[in-house]
Design a protein around this motif. Structure first.
Motif, short mmCIF file in Angstrom:
data_model
loop_
_atom_site.label_atom_id
_atom_site.label_comp_id
_atom_site.label_asym_id
_atom_site.label_seq_id
_atom_site.Cartn_x
_atom_site.Cartn_y
_atom_site.Cartn_z
N GLY A 1 32.73 43.72 32.10
CA GLY A 1 33.91 43.65 32.86
C GLY A 1 34.89 42.74 32.24
N ILE B 1 34.61 41.02 36.77
CA ILE B 1 35.14 41.86 37.76
C ILE B 1 35.43 43.36 37.14
CG2 ILE B 1 37.30 42.44 38.91
CD1 ILE B 1 37.38 39.31 39.36
N GLY B 2 35.10 44.29 37.66
CA GLY B 2 35.62 45.63 37.15
C GLY B 2 34.57 46.19 35.98
N ASN B 3 33.10 45.88 36.12
CA ASN B 3 32.19 46.16 35.41
C ASN B 3 32.27 47.70 35.01
OD1 ASN B 3 31.33 43.63 35.05
ND2 ASN B 3 29.61 43.85 36.53
N TYR C 1 34.94 49.52 34.75
CA TYR C 1 35.99 50.02 33.85
C TYR C 1 36.37 49.32 32.61
CZ TYR C 1 36.73 51.33 38.86
OH TYR C 1 36.62 51.87 40.05
N THR C 2 35.31 49.19 31.92
CA THR C 2 35.36 48.72 30.42
C THR C 2 36.18 49.52 29.60
OG1 THR C 2 33.08 47.83 30.74
CG2 THR C 2 33.96 48.00 28.77
N PHE D 1 39.92 48.28 30.13
CA PHE D 1 40.17 47.11 29.78
C PHE D 1 40.41 47.37 27.98
CE2 PHE D 1 37.35 45.65 33.31
CZ PHE D 1 38.67 45.25 34.12
#
Length: 165
Positions: free
Chosen positions: A36, A41-43, A45-46, A49
Motif C-alpha cells: 500500500g 493504506i490502500g493495500n 490499490y497498488t 499507486f
C-alpha cells in the motif's frame, strides 16, 4: 540509487519481519513488504499507486525546466528520487509488474510507521516545499518585494460631482 541500494542490502541480509537494533532503541531495521501507501493504506490499490507515481514522475520531468532556484530544484529532485525509488519497487518487485510491494525497513519505535530512504526523501521534500512556500520564494528564487508593496501610496478617494473635501 541510495534507496535501491539500501533495499538490496535489506532484502539480501534480513528475513521479513526480522528486527535489528541499529541505534539502541532509537532506530531499528525491520524488513517488511508494503503493498500500500503510507501506513500500509490502500493495500488493494497498488496498481493505482503505480499509475499515480508514473504521472507524478512525468509531471516533475516536464515541470523541471521552469525551476530556476536551487531550493526548488532540491525539492523537486528529492521528490523525483523518492517517487522513482518506490515506483521501481512497484514495477519490478513481487508479486508482479505494477503491483509490486515496496520494501520498507527503517523503524523508529516512537513513530507508527516503517519506511525507507525514498519515503524519507519525499517527506523532506514536502517539508522544504512548505518552507519555500511560506517564505514566498518563487520557482525562480525571487521573493515578493515587501518594500514596494508597503510603500505604495493608497489612492485617495476622488470627489463625486466635483465636490471637494
Amino acid at each position: 540509487m541510495l534507496d535501491q541500494g539500501s533495499k538490496y542490502l535489506v532484502v539480501t541480509t534480513l528475513k521479513p519481519g526480522e528486527v535489528v537494533p541499529v541505534v539502541g532503541g532509537l532506530l531499528q531495521f525491520q524488513f517488511v513488504k508494503n503493498p500500500g501507501a503510507a501506513f500500509s493504506i490502500g493495500n488493494a490499490y497498488t496498481w493505482i499507486f503505480s499509475i499515480l507515481a508514473s504521472l507524478v514522475t512525468l509531471f516533475i520531468v516536464w515541470f523541471a525546466r521552469r525551476i530556476r532556484s536551487l531550493g526548488w530544484a532540491i525539492v523537486f529532485g528529492l521528490l523525483l528520487g523518492g517517487v522513482l525509488g518506490n515506483l521501481t519497487d512497484r514495477l519490478f518487485r513481487e508479486p508482479g509488474f505494477g503491483v509490486g510491494h515496496v520494501v520498507d525497513f527503517l523503524r523508529i519505535p516512537l513513530l507508527p510507521a516503517i519506511f525507507n530512504v525514498a519515503d524519507t526523501a519525499i517527506v523532506i521534500s514536502m517539508g522544504l516545499f512548505l518552507i519555500l512556500t511560506l517564505r514566498g520564494i518563487g520557482l525562480d528564487g525571487s521573493k515578493p518585494d515587501k518594500t514596494n508593496a508597503d510603500s505604495s501610496e493608497r489612492a485617495e478617494p476622488q470627489p463625486i460631482n466635483g465636490e471637494s473635501s
